[in-house]
Write an enzyme that holds these catalytic residues in place. Structure first.
Site, mmCIF file in Angstrom:
data_model
loop_
_atom_site.group_PDB
_atom_site.id
_atom_site.type_symbol
_atom_site.label_atom_id
_atom_site.label_comp_id
_atom_site.label_asym_id
_atom_site.label_seq_id
_atom_site.Cartn_x
_atom_site.Cartn_y
_atom_site.Cartn_z
ATOM 1 N N TYR A 223 -5.767 3.288 9.548
ATOM 2 C CA TYR A 223 -6.813 4.037 10.244
ATOM 3 C C TYR A 223 -7.647 4.912 9.300
ATOM 4 C CZ TYR A 223 -4.219 2.768 14.480
ATOM 5 O OH TYR A 223 -3.601 2.080 15.494
ATOM 6 N N HIS B 72 0.840 -1.209 0.000
ATOM 7 C CA HIS B 72 0.000 0.000 0.000
ATOM 8 C C HIS B 72 0.870 1.252 0.000
ATOM 9 C CE1 HIS B 72 -3.658 -2.281 0.663
ATOM 10 N NE2 HIS B 72 -3.136 -2.844 1.734
ATOM 11 N N ASP C 275 8.298 6.396 8.729
ATOM 12 C CA ASP C 275 7.490 5.878 9.815
ATOM 13 C C ASP C 275 6.347 6.853 9.990
ATOM 14 O OD1 ASP C 275 6.785 3.905 11.603
ATOM 15 O OD2 ASP C 275 7.885 4.767 13.275
ATOM 16 N N THR C 276 5.184 6.303 10.218
ATOM 17 C CA THR C 276 3.977 7.108 10.310
ATOM 18 C C THR C 276 3.252 6.769 11.588
ATOM 19 O OG1 THR C 276 3.705 7.291 7.917
ATOM 20 C CG2 THR C 276 1.721 7.540 9.222
#
Length: 195
Positions: free
Chosen positions: A154, A11, A68-69
Site C-alpha cells: 500500500y 521486499h 505480520d503487518t
C-alpha cells in the site's frame, strides 16, 4: 548472530537487512530449506506473527522471528488489518487489486486517517525457548490516488504524518527510518543487542 526471518517476501527481507545492518546474519526461509506454506490463520497480527515463528521454531529448532503487518483504516473500522495482503481476495498477494479495493471503499469519505502496524514475534533457541513480541506503528492518511514507484503493498497511497510524500515516494532510506516495520525492528534489535 544468525537468526531466521520467517519470510520468503524478498521486499521484507531486504528491508529488514537494511534496517539491521551487519550486526546480524539474517537468514530467509529459503536459506534454511523451508518451502512450506506457513499458515496465517489468526484474526490478529500478534497471533499470525507468533504462529509463523512457532512453525519455524518447531520444525527447524533455530532462533527466528516473524512479522505480520496490517494497514488499519479508521473509516473502515480497522480494515483491511490482518487481511491487508489478501484484501481483494483471490490467490497470492495482489497489491494493485488491494489498493483499488481500498480506494473504492473510501471513495467520497473525508476521513482518510490510517496507520500501518507491524508486530514481530521472536523465539530464541535454548534449553527453554524464549519468546518476545515487539510492535511498531506509524500514523498517516490514505491519499486519493497512487503516487510513487518505490516500496511495495500500500506504499503508493499511504502518506505518513509529517511528510508530503507517500512511502512509495520517500525511498527506502527515509522509509526504513520512520516506518512501522523500522520501529518494530528497532525494538527487536535493541533487545537482541543486550543478549
Amino acid at each position: 548472530m544468525k537468526i531466521v526471518f520467517a519470510t520468503n517476501n524478498r521486499h521484507k527481507l531486504s528491508e529488514i537487512r537494511e534496517i539491521l545492518g551487519n550486526a546480524f546474519d539474517i537468514l530467509s526461509l529459503e536459506d534454511i530449506g523451508c518451502h512450506a506454506d506457513i499458515p496465517e490463520t489468526s484474526d490478529s497480527l500478534e497471533g499470525n506473527a507468533m504462529q509463523k515463528a512457532r512453525f519455524v521454531y518447531d520444525n527447524y529448532h533455530v532462533s527466528c522471528f516473524a512479522d505480520d503487518t496490517g494497514l488499519e483504516v479508521e473509516a473502515l473500522g480497522g480494515e483491511p488489518g490482518v487481511y491487508s495482503a489478501r484484501y481483494a481476495g483471490g490467490a497470492g498477494h495482489d497489491s494493485e487489486a488491494n489498493i483499488t479495493k481500498l480506494l473504492g471503499k473510501l471513495r467520497g469519505n473525508t476521513n482518510r486517517r490510517a496507520r500501518f502496524r507491524t508486530v514481530i514475534a521472536l523465539i530464541l533457541d535454548g534449553e527453554t525457548p524464549h519468546t518476545e513480541l515487539f510492535e511498531g506503528a506509524v500514523e498517516g492518511e490514505i491519499i486519493q490516488e497512487r503516487r510513487g514507484a518505490g516500496g511495495f503493498g500500500y506504499d503508493p497511497i499511504f502518506q505518513p504524518d509529517g511528510y508530503d510524500r507517500t512511502f512509495a515516494e520517500l525511498g527506502s532510506e527515509i522509509k526504513n527510518t520512520i516506518s512501522h516495520r523500522a520501529r518494530a525492528v528497532a525494538l527487536l534489535a535493541e533487545y537482541l543487542r543486550k543478549l
